[in-house]
Design an enzyme around this catalytic site. Structure first.
Site, PDB file in Angstrom:
ATOM      1  N   THR A 182     104.682 -87.655  -2.770  1.00  0.00           N
ATOM      2  CA  THR A 182     103.900 -87.808  -3.892  1.00  0.00           C
ATOM      3  C   THR A 182     104.396 -86.649  -4.743  1.00  0.00           C
ATOM      4  O   THR A 182     104.678 -85.646  -4.426  1.00  0.00           O
ATOM      5  CB  THR A 182     102.494 -87.704  -3.682  1.00  0.00           C
ATOM      6  OG1 THR A 182     101.900 -88.216  -4.831  1.00  0.00           O
ATOM      7  CG2 THR A 182     101.827 -86.399  -3.205  1.00  0.00           C
ATOM      8  N   ALA A 183     104.323 -86.900  -6.018  1.00  0.00           N
ATOM      9  CA  ALA A 183     104.659 -85.905  -7.197  1.00  0.00           C
ATOM     10  C   ALA A 183     104.154 -84.566  -7.056  1.00  0.00           C
ATOM     11  O   ALA A 183     104.744 -83.502  -7.219  1.00  0.00           O
ATOM     12  CB  ALA A 183     104.287 -86.342  -8.581  1.00  0.00           C
TER      13      ALA A 183
ATOM     14  N   ASP B 185     109.287 -99.483 -10.552  1.00  0.00           N
ATOM     15  CA  ASP B 185     108.305 -98.948 -11.613  1.00  0.00           C
ATOM     16  C   ASP B 185     109.477 -98.240 -12.715  1.00  0.00           C
ATOM     17  O   ASP B 185     110.547 -97.925 -12.407  1.00  0.00           O
ATOM     18  CB  ASP B 185     107.605 -97.782 -11.152  1.00  0.00           C
ATOM     19  CG  ASP B 185     106.297 -98.206 -10.501  1.00  0.00           C
ATOM     20  OD1 ASP B 185     106.067 -99.677 -10.501  1.00  0.00           O
ATOM     21  OD2 ASP B 185     105.495 -97.423  -9.696  1.00  0.00           O
TER      22      ASP B 185
ATOM     23  N   PRO C  41     109.407 -88.441  -5.703  1.00  0.00           N
ATOM     24  CA  PRO C  41     109.489 -88.056  -7.356  1.00  0.00           C
ATOM     25  C   PRO C  41     110.838 -88.188  -8.177  1.00  0.00           C
ATOM     26  O   PRO C  41     110.571 -87.762  -9.208  1.00  0.00           O
ATOM     27  CB  PRO C  41     109.075 -86.569  -6.983  1.00  0.00           C
ATOM     28  CG  PRO C  41     109.966 -86.113  -5.731  1.00  0.00           C
ATOM     29  CD  PRO C  41     109.694 -87.182  -4.917  1.00  0.00           C
TER      30      PRO C  41
ATOM     31  N   LYS D  28     105.264 -99.826 -15.952  1.00  0.00           N
ATOM     32  CA  LYS D  28     103.907 -99.612 -16.941  1.00  0.00           C
ATOM     33  C   LYS D  28     103.905 -98.124 -17.333  1.00  0.00           C
ATOM     34  O   LYS D  28     104.581 -97.186 -16.738  1.00  0.00           O
ATOM     35  CB  LYS D  28     102.575 -99.802 -15.824  1.00  0.00           C
ATOM     36  CG  LYS D  28     102.642-101.248 -15.108  1.00  0.00           C
ATOM     37  CD  LYS D  28     101.592-101.193 -14.266  1.00  0.00           C
ATOM     38  CE  LYS D  28     100.107-101.362 -15.004  1.00  0.00           C
ATOM     39  NZ  LYS D  28     100.053-102.671 -15.906  1.00  0.00           N
TER      40      LYS D  28
ATOM     41  N   GLY E 218     106.814 -91.823  -6.342  1.00  0.00           N
ATOM     42  CA  GLY E 218     105.972 -91.071  -5.657  1.00  0.00           C
ATOM     43  C   GLY E 218     105.837 -91.779  -4.131  1.00  0.00           C
ATOM     44  O   GLY E 218     106.424 -92.175  -3.528  1.00  0.00           O
ATOM     45  N   ASP E 219     104.504 -91.671  -4.048  1.00  0.00           N
ATOM     46  CA  ASP E 219     103.933 -92.498  -2.834  1.00  0.00           C
ATOM     47  C   ASP E 219     103.031 -93.640  -3.286  1.00  0.00           C
ATOM     48  O   ASP E 219     102.298 -93.637  -4.131  1.00  0.00           O
ATOM     49  CB  ASP E 219     102.882 -91.526  -1.947  1.00  0.00           C
ATOM     50  CG  ASP E 219     102.412 -92.297  -0.571  1.00  0.00           C
ATOM     51  OD1 ASP E 219     102.919 -91.890   0.218  1.00  0.00           O
ATOM     52  OD2 ASP E 219     101.288 -92.987  -0.903  1.00  0.00           O
TER      53      ASP E 219
ATOM     54  N   MET F  70      99.441 -88.055 -14.688  1.00  0.00           N
ATOM     55  CA  MET F  70      99.480 -88.759 -16.117  1.00  0.00           C
ATOM     56  C   MET F  70      98.239 -87.790 -17.022  1.00  0.00           C
ATOM     57  O   MET F  70      97.631 -88.739 -17.431  1.00  0.00           O
ATOM     58  CB  MET F  70      98.762 -90.084 -15.922  1.00  0.00           C
ATOM     59  CG  MET F  70      99.864 -91.027 -15.087  1.00  0.00           C
ATOM     60  SD  MET F  70      99.023 -92.558 -14.593  1.00  0.00           S
ATOM     61  CE  MET F  70      98.044 -92.156 -13.309  1.00  0.00           C
TER      62      MET F  70
END
Length: 286
Positions: A153-154, A70, A47, A92, A124-125, A205
């Site tokens: 992951t977040a 990213d 994260p 992105k 994250g993952d 998101m």
């Protein structure tokens, strides 16, 4: 005695004339066939807090020739790249300017074909909303070796930051990981099931789709008082926690003016101790 000497000369002479065994031929690869020596590691950056990186992820960063990352990767994580690594931003952004996925695929393959050790660094993952399959398919089509290095992951980091758990006996025996938008716009889900009492969802998101999500859930009978928590920059020094409800979520988000990456929990509120902790400046916790 003479007969014995003659017999020995005959035997020894025959041994001297016997041909020596030929050395084994080295096996050679047929000409015209070239093996790709480059490799791609799809690495989860977690994260944002560099201390949450796995040992394997950190080793991959240190040994990489090229790191294609990213937009959301924290500067602290990128700073762990090895001295020979080239950093390539392939960011992105939902509803914003982004590199096309096809171009990212081509970029990964092009670097790997040079024989480079390529790290595709994902926030994250990499297996959670990371478009991983598309990039793996590109590597497979090009005959390039790859592996996956999981990350935190977040949702895991964010729920820890509010002192909660994703599942709880007597409350929920399952949890949903949802995305707020997909390639076609706002993402649709099983809103009727999600509106049921006790459901918990981690929405990735979800800031820009907050009003859409609110409307769908209320339309399907969700309780307006259902707790909703938004965690911005989970695990980072500038983390921010917004405690809200389904009824007031869009208004509260607008007033909070959150600009960083955020994860939304539907059905979870911060524990009292966690809420107090998040009000203390990070400098006081050092």
């Amino acid at each position: 005695m003479l007969k014995l000497a003659g017999f020995l000369r005959m035997v020894l002479g025959g041994m001297a004339k016997r041909p020596a065994p030929s050395p084994a031929r080295a096996q050679t690869r047929p000409s015209g066939i070239r093996q790709n020596r480059g490799k791609v590691a799809f690495v989860g950056a977690g994260p944002g807090d560099p201390e949450l990186l796995t040992v394997k992820a950190r080793r991959a960063l240190e040994q990489a020739d090229v790191i294609i990352h990213d937009r959301l990767i924290s500067p602290e994580v990128l700073a762990l790249a090895g001295p020979r690594a080239s950093l390539v931003d392939a960011g992105k952004e939902g509803f914003g300017p982004s590199m096309k996925q096809e171009d990212i695929n081509d970029l990964i393959v092009a670097h790997a074909r040079t024989g480079a050790a390529v790290v595709r660094l994902k926030s994250g993952d990499p297996t959670v909303f990371g478009r991983l399959d598309e990039e793996i398919d590109a590597c497979d089509d090009a005959g390039i070796a790859w592996d996956i290095v999981p990350g935190i992951t977040a949702a895991s980091a964010a729920v820890a930051s509010i002192g909660e758990s994703l599942t709880k006996r007597g409350r929920n025996s399952s949890v949903r990981f949802l995305t707020g938008h997909d390639t076609k716009g706002f993402a649709d889900h099983d809103w009727r099931a999600l509106a049921s009492r006790g459901e918990v969802a981690a929405i990735y998101m979800g800031k820009k789709s907050a009003r859409f999500i609110q409307g769908r859930l209320l339309m399907h009978g969700a309780d307006p008082a259902t707790p909703v928590t938004v965690i911005e920059n989970a695990s980072r020094a500038d983390q921010k926690v917004l405690s809200s409800t389904l009824a007031t979520l869009p208004t509260d988000l607008a007033e909070a003016a959150m600009n960083g990456p955020a994860l939304t929990f539907y059905g979870l509120a911060p524990r009292a101790a966690a809420a107090v902790l998040n009000d203390i400046p990070q400098q006081e916790l050092a």
